[in-house]
Scaffold this motif. Structure first.
Motif, PDB file in Angstrom:
ATOM      1  N   LEU A  60      32.848  27.397  44.299  1.00 40.90           N
ATOM      2  CA  LEU A  60      33.213  28.493  45.628  1.00 40.90           C
ATOM      3  C   LEU A  60      34.504  28.371  46.192  1.00 40.90           C
ATOM      4  CD1 LEU A  60      32.184  29.355  48.714  1.00 40.90           C
ATOM      5  CD2 LEU A  60      32.144  27.847  49.404  1.00 40.90           C
ATOM      6  N   LEU A  61      35.574  27.191  46.214  1.00 40.11           N
ATOM      7  CA  LEU A  61      36.468  27.156  46.132  1.00 40.11           C
ATOM      8  C   LEU A  61      37.402  27.472  45.336  1.00 40.11           C
ATOM      9  CD1 LEU A  61      36.843  23.382  47.572  1.00 40.11           C
ATOM     10  CD2 LEU A  61      36.704  25.421  48.776  1.00 40.11           C
ATOM     11  N   ALA A  62      36.803  27.728  43.500  1.00 40.64           N
ATOM     12  CA  ALA A  62      37.664  28.372  42.869  1.00 40.64           C
ATOM     13  C   ALA A  62      37.340  29.100  42.629  1.00 40.64           C
ATOM     14  CB  ALA A  62      36.989  27.626  41.058  1.00 40.64           C
ATOM     15  N   LEU A  63      36.428  30.576  43.439  1.00 35.85           N
ATOM     16  CA  LEU A  63      36.611  31.828  43.327  1.00 35.85           C
ATOM     17  C   LEU A  63      38.016  32.204  43.273  1.00 35.85           C
ATOM     18  CD1 LEU A  63      33.325  32.255  45.439  1.00 35.85           C
ATOM     19  CD2 LEU A  63      33.493  32.616  42.979  1.00 35.85           C
ATOM     20  N   PRO A  64      38.546  31.847  44.484  1.00 38.66           N
ATOM     21  CA  PRO A  64      39.521  32.608  44.416  1.00 38.66           C
ATOM     22  C   PRO A  64      40.490  32.758  42.990  1.00 38.66           C
ATOM     23  CG  PRO A  64      40.025  31.518  46.213  1.00 38.66           C
ATOM     24  CD  PRO A  64      38.793  30.995  45.561  1.00 38.66           C
ATOM     25  N   LEU A  65      40.584  31.830  42.245  1.00 36.23           N
ATOM     26  CA  LEU A  65      41.755  31.129  41.302  1.00 36.23           C
ATOM     27  C   LEU A  65      41.077  31.767  39.982  1.00 36.23           C
ATOM     28  CD1 LEU A  65      44.141  29.255  39.733  1.00 36.23           C
ATOM     29  CD2 LEU A  65      42.191  28.127  39.530  1.00 36.23           C
ATOM     30  N   LEU A  66      39.157  31.602  40.050  1.00 34.79           N
ATOM     31  CA  LEU A  66      38.877  32.749  39.300  1.00 34.79           C
ATOM     32  C   LEU A  66      39.270  34.334  39.039  1.00 34.79           C
ATOM     33  CD1 LEU A  66      35.977  30.351  38.792  1.00 34.79           C
ATOM     34  CD2 LEU A  66      37.809  29.947  37.045  1.00 34.79           C
ATOM     35  N   GLY A  67      39.321  34.864  40.183  1.00 32.42           N
ATOM     36  CA  GLY A  67      39.398  35.820  40.646  1.00 32.42           C
ATOM     37  C   GLY A  67      40.799  36.144  40.072  1.00 32.42           C
ATOM     38  N   VAL A  68      42.173  35.368  40.379  1.00 38.17           N
ATOM     39  CA  VAL A  68      43.328  36.005  40.020  1.00 38.17           C
ATOM     40  C   VAL A  68      43.114  36.154  38.539  1.00 38.17           C
ATOM     41  CG1 VAL A  68      45.416  35.376  39.980  1.00 38.17           C
ATOM     42  CG2 VAL A  68      44.293  35.467  41.762  1.00 38.17           C
ATOM     43  N   GLY A  69      43.377  34.483  38.107  1.00 36.06           N
ATOM     44  CA  GLY A  69      42.936  34.404  36.309  1.00 36.06           C
ATOM     45  C   GLY A  69      42.343  35.548  35.542  1.00 36.06           C
ATOM     46  N   VAL A  70      40.973  36.093  36.177  1.00 36.67           N
ATOM     47  CA  VAL A  70      40.222  37.378  35.334  1.00 36.67           C
ATOM     48  C   VAL A  70      40.463  38.815  35.358  1.00 36.67           C
ATOM     49  CG1 VAL A  70      38.317  38.658  35.159  1.00 36.67           C
ATOM     50  CG2 VAL A  70      37.143  36.084  35.711  1.00 36.67           C
ATOM     51  N   TRP A  71      41.656  38.954  36.555  1.00 39.00           N
ATOM     52  CA  TRP A  71      42.550  39.803  36.569  1.00 39.00           C
ATOM     53  C   TRP A  71      43.881  39.573  35.647  1.00 39.00           C
ATOM     54  CZ3 TRP A  71      47.253  40.113  39.999  1.00 39.00           C
ATOM     55  CH2 TRP A  71      47.922  41.578  40.255  1.00 39.00           C
ATOM     56  N   ALA A  72      44.446  38.418  35.349  1.00 32.40           N
ATOM     57  CA  ALA A  72      44.737  38.155  34.800  1.00 32.40           C
ATOM     58  C   ALA A  72      44.680  38.492  32.785  1.00 32.40           C
ATOM     59  CB  ALA A  72      45.706  37.246  34.656  1.00 32.40           C
ATOM     60  N   LEU A  73      43.384  37.984  32.781  1.00 29.24           N
ATOM     61  CA  LEU A  73      43.450  38.222  31.713  1.00 29.24           C
ATOM     62  C   LEU A  73      42.407  39.970  31.029  1.00 29.24           C
ATOM     63  CD1 LEU A  73      41.895  37.052  28.943  1.00 29.24           C
ATOM     64  CD2 LEU A  73      39.298  36.745  30.459  1.00 29.24           C
ATOM     65  N   VAL A  74      41.807  40.690  32.216  1.00 21.57           N
ATOM     66  CA  VAL A  74      41.767  41.855  31.558  1.00 21.57           C
ATOM     67  C   VAL A  74      42.676  42.772  31.422  1.00 21.57           C
ATOM     68  CG1 VAL A  74      40.461  43.841  33.088  1.00 21.57           C
ATOM     69  CG2 VAL A  74      39.889  41.559  33.281  1.00 21.57           C
ATOM     70  N   SER A  75      44.066  42.538  32.780  1.00 25.96           N
ATOM     71  CA  SER A  75      45.010  43.734  32.730  1.00 25.96           C
ATOM     72  C   SER A  75      46.183  43.321  31.345  1.00 25.96           C
ATOM     73  CB  SER A  75      45.723  43.805  34.016  1.00 25.96           C
ATOM     74  OG  SER A  75      47.096  42.264  34.512  1.00 25.96           O
ATOM     75  N   GLY A  76      45.996  41.459  31.380  1.00 20.70           N
ATOM     76  CA  GLY A  76      47.096  41.563  30.300  1.00 20.70           C
ATOM     77  C   GLY A  76      48.412  41.550  31.028  1.00 20.70           C
ATOM     78  N   SER A  77      48.744  41.863  32.170  1.00 22.90           N
ATOM     79  CA  SER A  77      49.948  41.702  33.301  1.00 22.90           C
ATOM     80  C   SER A  77      50.326  40.732  33.462  1.00 22.90           C
ATOM     81  CB  SER A  77      49.975  42.274  34.613  1.00 22.90           C
ATOM     82  OG  SER A  77      50.929  42.444  35.737  1.00 22.90           O
ATOM     83  N   VAL A  78      51.984  41.079  32.632  1.00 19.48           N
ATOM     84  CA  VAL A  78      52.586  39.162  33.104  1.00 19.48           C
ATOM     85  C   VAL A  78      52.512  38.356  34.418  1.00 19.48           C
ATOM     86  CG1 VAL A  78      54.916  38.120  32.293  1.00 19.48           C
ATOM     87  CG2 VAL A  78      54.091  40.194  30.955  1.00 19.48           C
ATOM     88  N   LEU A  79      52.653  40.048  35.287  1.00 21.58           N
ATOM     89  CA  LEU A  79      53.360  39.558  36.910  1.00 21.58           C
ATOM     90  C   LEU A  79      51.974  38.600  37.088  1.00 21.58           C
ATOM     91  CD1 LEU A  79      54.267  39.067  39.431  1.00 21.58           C
ATOM     92  CD2 LEU A  79      53.383  41.625  39.747  1.00 21.58           C
ATOM     93  N   ALA A  80      50.445  39.226  36.894  1.00 20.14           N
ATOM     94  CA  ALA A  80      48.951  38.463  37.004  1.00 20.14           C
ATOM     95  C   ALA A  80      49.378  37.010  36.370  1.00 20.14           C
ATOM     96  CB  ALA A  80      48.341  39.249  36.395  1.00 20.14           C
ATOM     97  N   GLY A  81      50.013  37.011  35.022  1.00 25.96           N
ATOM     98  CA  GLY A  81      49.518  35.783  34.603  1.00 25.96           C
ATOM     99  C   GLY A  81      50.497  34.646  35.380  1.00 25.96           C
ATOM    100  N   TRP A  82      51.860  34.864  35.692  1.00 19.95           N
ATOM    101  CA  TRP A  82      52.790  33.667  36.676  1.00 19.95           C
ATOM    102  C   TRP A  82      51.828  33.661  38.934  1.00 19.95           C
ATOM    103  CZ3 TRP A  82      56.241  30.710  34.756  1.00 19.95           C
ATOM    104  CH2 TRP A  82      56.048  31.426  33.062  1.00 19.95           C
ATOM    105  N   LEU A  83      51.052  34.596  38.607  1.00 25.57           N
ATOM    106  CA  LEU A  83      50.719  34.456  40.118  1.00 25.57           C
ATOM    107  C   LEU A  83      49.203  33.265  39.926  1.00 25.57           C
ATOM    108  CD1 LEU A  83      49.967  35.782  42.818  1.00 25.57           C
ATOM    109  CD2 LEU A  83      49.151  37.440  41.826  1.00 25.57           C
ATOM    110  N   THR A  84      49.094  33.695  38.725  1.00 26.29           N
ATOM    111  CA  THR A  84      47.235  33.217  38.139  1.00 26.29           C
ATOM    112  C   THR A  84      48.633  31.361  37.821  1.00 26.29           C
ATOM    113  OG1 THR A  84      46.772  34.930  36.891  1.00 26.29           O
ATOM    114  CG2 THR A  84      45.729  31.788  36.991  1.00 26.29           C
TER     115      THR A  84
END
Length: 539
Positions: free
Chosen positions: A477-501
């Motif tokens: 439950l607590l890891a959902l925000p982190l995993l959500g951002v991580g999946v976004w970075a994996l799918v999008s390939g965005s550098v900004l999303a990676g550093w945000l993760t």
């Protein structure tokens, strides 16, 4: 005499339930869940027997083989064998070995897994209701299958127990015990190739409405499983139905021969264990200096950290977890060879992070009576919590980074370095925070120091499952925000999303680590005497 074993097992189980309300609730929940599963399996088997008798027989053969294999393997990794009737307690009694083995074997059925397996095996025999004369044959196979489950489980753990009690062999045995997990990848790849081969042989690879492809696949795997000790007893009615009496006799001999061999191995291993009980210590190793106590600061936090680090290196009860950590990249690398999905390797580092951090969720239980030192010396909750977390942070962070870089190199995805490190380090911190809070609140019985890591104390399985399930649910439950951002970075390939993760991982991990340690420290200061009383009451 065997009846006395069964009566004693029921009496001890009743006394355990009367002593703990939570164990009673856990047992009721487990029984209801097992009953729900058994009813579903039996109903499915009976309906399937009315639609396609041979296909249902193949499915029962495969399911039975998997059940026997799980009975043999799962105790090595998870809970061990229920030691409500510990054979060591009968050492001073003049009980014949055959009687002792028979009593222990029958008492092994009196448990939630044992009763569920027995009811499911007996119920699925009625899948042959369209051919009533085959029901006795199916029941005979079910009895042999249940016997293979119980006797095989006892034989495997009894043989491995003395090895894992020795520091010299525990690492080798722990790695060898992981071999079945490592084989999952090749097994999946081989199964995919078999299904592909069958699909080309059946209607040019197309799945027809009557399920001919599924039937052909199940027939091929069922035939292979039927000649193994795991699936032989469950395949007897299939062979008899086809009129292959010679095949049925051969499979019957495979099942009976395997059962006799396992009985002999268990009997002799048990006799050796009763005559030569495990020694509490062994040859001590020569050491120079203070060891880890000389490397950590001379503070309460440093003292606790040094002792916990010594546990990780020298306690055989931690060996299985460490071996899984180092083999995780290998376990995930094998399936990628058949699937071609190299990104699957990237799951290894987050899993290692979770395993390392979750390993301290019952450290007080592993301390056993040594926890009295913390209470007697007035160790503060802050020192205890940070001392237990420090080795994981110090060494675990390095291990996680190494595993992450290794999997990135194997997958060829260096572009995901930043988000993967963010997920791993964040998961390590937040899981360690939850573990620090949980371990000062919930403790459950584990194998005592010096005992076999495969030994499961009386009534420990239910408490272990409930405690770990609650803790894992909170972590997810607590890891959902982190995993959500991580999946976004994996799918999008965005550098900004990676550093945000990475930023979210470090921030959330640090925040929840500090919060969890503070919650655990307050609970420790308030409940230290009660925690000591609980661990001293462990059976």
């Amino acid at each position: 005499m065997v009846a006395h074993f069964l009566k004693l097992k029921l009496t001890l189980l009743g006394n355990t339930l009367r002593r703990s309300v939570w164990q009673t609730i856990g047992l009721c929940v487990a029984l209801l869940y097992a009953l729900f599963v058994v009813v579903g399996l039996v109903f499915t088997a009976i309906v399937g027997g009315g639609m396609d008798l041979l296909l249902t027989g193949q499915v029962i053969t495969l399911a039975g083989a998997i059940t026997v294999l799980c009975w043999w393997v799962i105790p090595v990794f998870v809970f061990g064998v229920d030691q409500t009737l510990d054979p060591q307690r009968f050492t001073t009694f003049a009980i014949p070995r055959r009687t002792l083995v028979a009593g222990l074997a029958l008492s092994g059925v009196i448990s939630v897994p044992g009763l569920a397996t027995t009811l499911a095996a007996g119920g699925t025999a009625f899948a042959w209701w369209r051919e009533p004369w085959l029901i006795p044959v199916a029941l005979l196979g079910a009895v042999l299958g249940i016997a293979l489950c119980v006797v095989g489980s006892r034989a495997v753990t009894t043989v491995l127990a003395p090895l894992l009690e020795s520091r010299r062999y525990r690492e080798v045995v722990a790695v060898a015990a992981i071999v079945p997990l490592v084989l999952i990848g090749p097994a999946i790849g081989w199964a995919s190739q078999e299904i592909g081969a069958v699909s080309h042989e059946t209607n040019g690879g197309s799945v027809t409405a009557d399920g001919s492809l599924l039937a052909a696949v199940l027939a091929r795997f069922g035939e292979l499983a039927a000649w193994t000790p795991f699936g032989a007893p469950w395949s007897l009615p299939v062979a008899v139905h086809d009129g292959a009496w010679g095949v049925a006799l051969a499979r019957f001999l495979v099942a009976v021969g395997t059962l006799a061999l396992l009985w002999l191995i268990w009997s002799r291993s048990l006799a050796r264990a009763l005559v030569t009980p495990p020694a509490g210590g062994g040859k001590g190793s020569k050491s120079k200096g203070l060891g880890w106590f000389g490397r950590f600061p001379a503070t309460p936090v440093g003292a606790v950290a040094a002792r916990c680090t010594t546990y990780w290196i020298r306690d055989p009860r931690y060996a299985a977890g460490i071996s899984i950590i180092f083999l995780m990249p290998v376990i995930l690398w094998l399936p990628t060879r058949s699937s071609g999905n190299a990104e699957l390797l990237l799951l290894a580092a987050p899993v290692v992070s979770w395993v390392l951090a979750f390993s301290v969720s019952n450290d007080i239980g592993y301390d056993y009576t040594a926890f009295a030192l913390h209470v007697a010396t007035g160790t503060s909750g802050r020192a205890d919590r940070w001392g237990r977390a420090l080795p994981v942070l110090t060494f675990g962070s390095g291990v996680v980074v190494i595993v992450a870089l290794l999997t990135l190199a194997l997958a060829g995805r260096w572009d995901l370095t930043v988000p993967l490190l963010g997920v791993c380090l964040g998961l390590l911190g937040l899981t360690l925070g939850v573990s620090s809070a949980v371990s000062a609140t919930l403790v459950y019985p584990v194998a005592k120091p010096g005992e076999s890591p495969l030994k499961s104390p009386q009534g420990a399985a239910l408490a272990t499952m409930l405690s770990q399930f609650l803790a894992m649910a909170v972590v997810m439950l607590l890891a959902l925000p982190l995993l959500g951002v991580g999946v976004w970075a994996l799918v999008s390939g965005s550098v900004l999303a990676g550093w945000l993760t990475l930023a979210v991982g470090l921030a959330e991990g640090s925040l929840l680590l500090v919060a969890g340690i503070r919650v655990g420290a307050r609970s420790f200061d308030r409940r230290a005497p009660e925690l000591l009383q609980e661990v001293q009451s462990f059976p």
